[in-house]
Design a protein around this motif. Sequence first.
Motif, PDB file in Angstrom:
ATOM      1  N   LEU A   1       0.847  -1.191   0.000  1.00  0.00           N
ATOM      2  CA  LEU A   1       0.000   0.000   0.000  1.00  0.00           C
ATOM      3  C   LEU A   1       0.884   1.244   0.000  1.00  0.00           C
ATOM      4  N   VAL A   2       0.689   2.097  -0.984  1.00  0.00           N
ATOM      5  CA  VAL A   2       1.377   3.391  -1.034  1.00  0.00           C
ATOM      6  C   VAL A   2       0.422   4.437  -0.481  1.00  0.00           C
ATOM      7  N   ALA A   3       0.869   5.180   0.540  1.00  0.00           N
ATOM      8  CA  ALA A   3       0.031   6.192   1.190  1.00  0.00           C
ATOM      9  C   ALA A   3       0.702   7.552   1.062  1.00  0.00           C
ATOM     10  N   VAL A   4       0.060   8.479   0.341  1.00  0.00           N
ATOM     11  CA  VAL A   4       0.597   9.828   0.159  1.00  0.00           C
ATOM     12  C   VAL A   4      -0.043  10.740   1.204  1.00  0.00           C
ATOM     13  N   ASN A   5       0.776  11.399   1.998  1.00  0.00           N
ATOM     14  CA  ASN A   5       0.275  12.267   3.072  1.00  0.00           C
ATOM     15  C   ASN A   5      -0.474  13.456   2.462  1.00  0.00           C
ATOM     16  N   PRO A   6      -1.787  13.622   2.734  1.00  0.00           N
ATOM     17  CA  PRO A   6      -2.535  14.725   2.114  1.00  0.00           C
ATOM     18  C   PRO A   6      -2.335  16.071   2.808  1.00  0.00           C
ATOM     19  N   PHE A   7      -1.802  16.049   4.024  1.00  0.00           N
ATOM     20  CA  PHE A   7      -1.649  17.274   4.828  1.00  0.00           C
ATOM     21  C   PHE A   7      -2.975  18.020   4.976  1.00  0.00           C
ATOM     22  N   LYS A   8      -4.084  17.287   5.047  1.00  0.00           N
ATOM     23  CA  LYS A   8      -5.392  17.879   5.297  1.00  0.00           C
ATOM     24  C   LYS A   8      -6.342  16.773   5.729  1.00  0.00           C
ATOM     25  N   GLN A   9      -7.482  17.178   6.294  1.00  0.00           N
ATOM     26  CA  GLN A   9      -8.481  16.210   6.730  1.00  0.00           C
ATOM     27  C   GLN A   9      -9.277  15.708   5.522  1.00  0.00           C
ATOM     28  N   LEU A  10      -9.476  14.389   5.445  1.00  0.00           N
ATOM     29  CA  LEU A  10     -10.287  13.796   4.385  1.00  0.00           C
ATOM     30  C   LEU A  10     -11.336  12.879   5.017  1.00  0.00           C
ATOM     31  N   PRO A  11     -12.505  12.760   4.393  1.00  0.00           N
ATOM     32  CA  PRO A  11     -13.574  11.911   4.966  1.00  0.00           C
ATOM     33  C   PRO A  11     -13.350  10.435   4.662  1.00  0.00           C
ATOM     34  N   LEU A  12     -12.222   9.902   5.120  1.00  0.00           N
ATOM     35  CA  LEU A  12     -11.856   8.526   4.791  1.00  0.00           C
ATOM     36  C   LEU A  12     -11.901   7.590   5.996  1.00  0.00           C
ATOM     37  N   TYR A  13     -12.160   8.113   7.182  1.00  0.00           N
ATOM     38  CA  TYR A  13     -11.960   7.296   8.376  1.00  0.00           C
ATOM     39  C   TYR A  13     -13.182   7.266   9.293  1.00  0.00           C
ATOM     40  N   GLU A  14     -14.368   7.610   8.748  1.00  0.00           N
ATOM     41  CA  GLU A  14     -15.569   7.582   9.571  1.00  0.00           C
ATOM     42  C   GLU A  14     -15.965   6.151   9.911  1.00  0.00           C
ATOM     43  N   LYS A  15     -16.934   6.043  10.810  1.00  0.00           N
ATOM     44  CA  LYS A  15     -17.390   4.737  11.284  1.00  0.00           C
ATOM     45  C   LYS A  15     -17.903   3.877  10.137  1.00  0.00           C
ATOM     46  N   GLU A  16     -18.678   4.479   9.208  1.00  0.00           N
ATOM     47  CA  GLU A  16     -19.236   3.676   8.121  1.00  0.00           C
ATOM     48  C   GLU A  16     -18.143   3.160   7.185  1.00  0.00           C
ATOM     49  N   VAL A  17     -17.060   3.939   7.012  1.00  0.00           N
ATOM     50  CA  VAL A  17     -15.943   3.469   6.193  1.00  0.00           C
ATOM     51  C   VAL A  17     -15.255   2.297   6.870  1.00  0.00           C
ATOM     52  N   SER A  18     -15.055   2.408   8.186  1.00  0.00           N
ATOM     53  CA  SER A  18     -14.450   1.316   8.942  1.00  0.00           C
ATOM     54  C   SER A  18     -15.261   0.033   8.804  1.00  0.00           C
ATOM     55  N   GLU A  19     -16.579   0.139   8.895  1.00  0.00           N
ATOM     56  CA  GLU A  19     -17.436  -1.050   8.780  1.00  0.00           C
ATOM     57  C   GLU A  19     -17.348  -1.660   7.389  1.00  0.00           C
ATOM     58  N   ARG A  20     -17.202  -0.818   6.377  1.00  0.00           N
ATOM     59  CA  ARG A  20     -17.185  -1.312   4.994  1.00  0.00           C
ATOM     60  C   ARG A  20     -15.956  -2.168   4.712  1.00  0.00           C
ATOM     61  N   TYR A  21     -14.865  -1.931   5.432  1.00  0.00           N
ATOM     62  CA  TYR A  21     -13.624  -2.661   5.160  1.00  0.00           C
ATOM     63  C   TYR A  21     -13.429  -3.872   6.068  1.00  0.00           C
ATOM     64  N   LYS A  22     -14.472  -4.332   6.708  1.00  0.00           N
ATOM     65  CA  LYS A  22     -14.365  -5.511   7.566  1.00  0.00           C
ATOM     66  C   LYS A  22     -14.669  -6.767   6.756  1.00  0.00           C
ATOM     67  N   CYS A  23     -13.709  -7.718   6.747  1.00  0.00           N
ATOM     68  CA  CYS A  23     -13.911  -9.035   6.128  1.00  0.00           C
ATOM     69  C   CYS A  23     -14.320  -8.899   4.666  1.00  0.00           C
ATOM     70  N   ARG A  24     -13.609  -8.071   3.916  1.00  0.00           N
ATOM     71  CA  ARG A  24     -13.910  -7.885   2.500  1.00  0.00           C
ATOM     72  C   ARG A  24     -12.697  -8.246   1.663  1.00  0.00           C
ATOM     73  N   GLU A  25     -12.952  -8.717   0.426  1.00  0.00           N
ATOM     74  CA  GLU A  25     -11.862  -9.003  -0.488  1.00  0.00           C
ATOM     75  C   GLU A  25     -11.121  -7.715  -0.824  1.00  0.00           C
ATOM     76  N   LYS A  26      -9.819  -7.836  -0.975  1.00  0.00           N
ATOM     77  CA  LYS A  26      -9.005  -6.652  -1.223  1.00  0.00           C
ATOM     78  C   LYS A  26      -9.438  -5.906  -2.481  1.00  0.00           C
ATOM     79  N   SER A  27      -9.796  -6.650  -3.535  1.00  0.00           N
ATOM     80  CA  SER A  27     -10.133  -6.021  -4.809  1.00  0.00           C
ATOM     81  C   SER A  27     -11.545  -5.467  -4.859  1.00  0.00           C
TER      82      SER A  27
END
Length: 908
Positions: free
Chosen positions: A41-67
């Motif tokens: 995983l390549v992670a580029v620091n955005p130096f700003k807040q992005l809506p990527l880490y809310e509760k619903e996003v966390s739930e979406r990535y549980k037990c899911r295929e990577k692709s």
Amino acid sequence: MEEHLQEDLASLSDLDEKSLLESLTGRFSHNHIYTYIGDILVAVNPFKQLPLYEKEVSERYKCREKSSLPPHIFAVADRAYQSMLGRLGTGPKNQCIVISGESGAGKTESTKLLLRQLMELCRANSQLEQQILQVNPLLEAFGNAQTVMNDNSSRFGKYIQLRFQNSSVKGAKINEYLLEKSRVVHQDEGERNFHIFYCMLAGISPQDKEMYVFVVHCVKICIDLNSVMTQEKVDMMTILAGILSLGNITFETTDSDAVKVSEKSQGWLKATAGQFGVQEEELLRCLTCTMSVTRGESIHRLHNQQQAEDARDSIAKVVYGRVFGWIVSKINELLSHKLDSDVALSEIGILDIFGFENFAVNRFEQLCINLANEQLQFFFNHHIFLMEQNEYKEEGIQWETITFKDNKPILVGYRSVPLTRCLALFELFFNLQATDGNFVDKLNSKFKANPHFEVVKSHSPLFTIVHYAGKVQYNASGFLEKNRDNIPANIRALFINSVTPLLSVLFAATISRTGTLMPRKAKVCSTMKPLVYHCHAKCPMQHSLAVLMEKMFAASPHFVRCIKPNSSKLPDQLDSKLVMDQLRYNGLLETIRIRREGFSWRPFFKEFVQRCISILNTTELRGWKCGSSRLFFKYWHQEELARLLERLGKAAVVIQKNYHAMSCRRKYLVLLAEVRRQQQAQREREMEEEMRMRRQLLEEEERKRQLFMEQENKSKREHSFVTRKPWAFLNLGQATPFDNDLQVNTDLMKLLGQSGDEERAKEKRKKRNNTIRWFKETQVRKVARNGTFPCWFHGMITRRQAEDLLIDKPLGCFLIRVGQSREGYTLTYRGADRCRHYMIEMQSNGKYVILGEDRAHSSLPDLVQYHTQVGIEPLMELLTIPCGQVSSASAVSKASFLHKKFYIITFS
């Protein structure tokens, strides 16, 4: 597919440096900060807040295929967790997540996100989760500092081990490596000491500073671990204050060439002794002389000024290092939750360690940091590039073997040659009377022919190493002294007998081979034999790295490569050269090539056989056997396996059929939606044309009625003058909102009656009549000025009609209207983007005020006049242009017709 939508760059058919940079740049411009390169995983620091880490996003990535979802750091956490449990085709195994990148690339923040998601995955108890997440600020306060590259740079390595029983987290442990203790006594230009010292000094008054009284105020900082008692907190802050006081002690030479504490430093010496809980004379003796015992006789050797300063700095570094180690041990006590040693636990480790550094002047600390990054790069090569030793021989890759624990060989890249042998030379020179210059001479002699070492011709002790990330020149001044990490011979005995309990415990503790503090209770002994104290007989840095590598090689790794887009830490800016340098340093281009051309999945034979057996157990085959190197089948098993394969083939056809059907239906629905959209657009165009024609007819009708209304108004004015009603003296020669007549609107009344809702129409008329009566009886004189209604007053019109009147008016245009169903007014204002409606409240004292405003006004004109000068809250909008009255019947009819609503508006 657009470049910024390509989520796995390893799947691109043609990928070079340019296309890799363009892909990452395109994704970054669309706030896609995460990108896959195979399993990396390549992670580029955005130096700003992005809506990527809310509760619903966390739930979406549980037990899911990577692709199945876009790249995300939550997906890395999920993959590590599922792999630990053995759910991804491999048996249960410990995992480690390696987060790498240069300072400021976002490694520490990525660590926090991984911890949070792992806690979510295992549904951890809230207490442990909060404790794991809350200890990080404390570690940052004591272990982070400002550097020229990052305001909050980690100056130690942190390996967090989460302990699991089955799928539940049961505890955690933090391992700290390579704390940069030299920062306590020296910082280069543009850098600062550890954060904790600035926290301390921020809470002290000038008077307290002058009196050297630090403790009371220092305790107020936010250190609140449950396992740290109040006395221990006070002791810890007292020791830190002692380090600050110690740093202010200076020395001068006497006439007899002896060294003494300068006069201006006497107060600091006294403060230091008091804070360390030792006698002032004994502390002075440790700073100014060395004591040794020969044949039972004590020999004192006086220090020169440089030796005294070295002793002072050594004490400060060692004391701070032991305080830091004590904090880590206390945190681990808090996080252990009394784990049962008899229960087998699985682990997920997260490594957050300082990135590669290349400053204007690089010292011993940078060598340690870069050596650690070299080892991480070799670990990366081992799991990503390494196939078999003779695979890719045509590529010219050379290998050497480094032996770790239990004599197990580990293959690493050829670039390790100069650094590993440099480290061996540290040990060689450790117990010799060598100098930094001798050390550099030895390096030049040993490695001058090595392509990864360069001799520097200078009077200063300089040498250059060609790292995997580029050339770095090191200044070896102080190398050997910093590597020894020694303190004066008798200081340990002095501190063990300190009356500050915590300091006594710290110096009675055992130091592991990696330099880690292992606290035990102090044994106060005044007759203790003096000794020279070292962290370890050998270089603790080398052992620290070796132990870290042992843990990581015993686990399945996952890699997160953090990228810093620009040096200014600004959002939405990407420096192509800086990013390309980091991509090259990280070896990501080579990763892509090897992963696409080689065999990246290489399970062990035992693991592969277990998978085969697992598949066979799901079939109805019976009687087969598994040998040590082969599987044995009966003759009919071959036909049965063929039948099973045929059934799978048919199943695949059914799956393909249903997939194609679903795909075609999806396309059909898209086309159908487009056709319906076009049909709706056509209907809207036809409706607009019909409305235009109706407006023309209505305007013609309006002209015909105008003459009649003028005559009617004249008759009303004459009647008002004769009967002298309260509103009789109004100048109604102009068109006003009150000129409508019920008889003129008879046709509109009929239309209302035809609507089929007679009762509702009657109720509306009743409310309007009540409002009209209220206005006539109480408001006419207040609204009118000099017998005339203001031009901005439009009587009883609807909200929609008011907006239609202002639709083509400039910004700031306004009108006031009477509510249709309430006794009050509404101010309609033409804003920049839309019309706004402000309700005007009638107070019990007869004054008028806009809801939300504090100021009340005696009349509506006064209210309007005031808000031409003072804006209306909260947008502070000024009333600038009044919406003048036109023929009220025309305006009302026009607005009503546009919205297919017909209202009778009259004040007659």
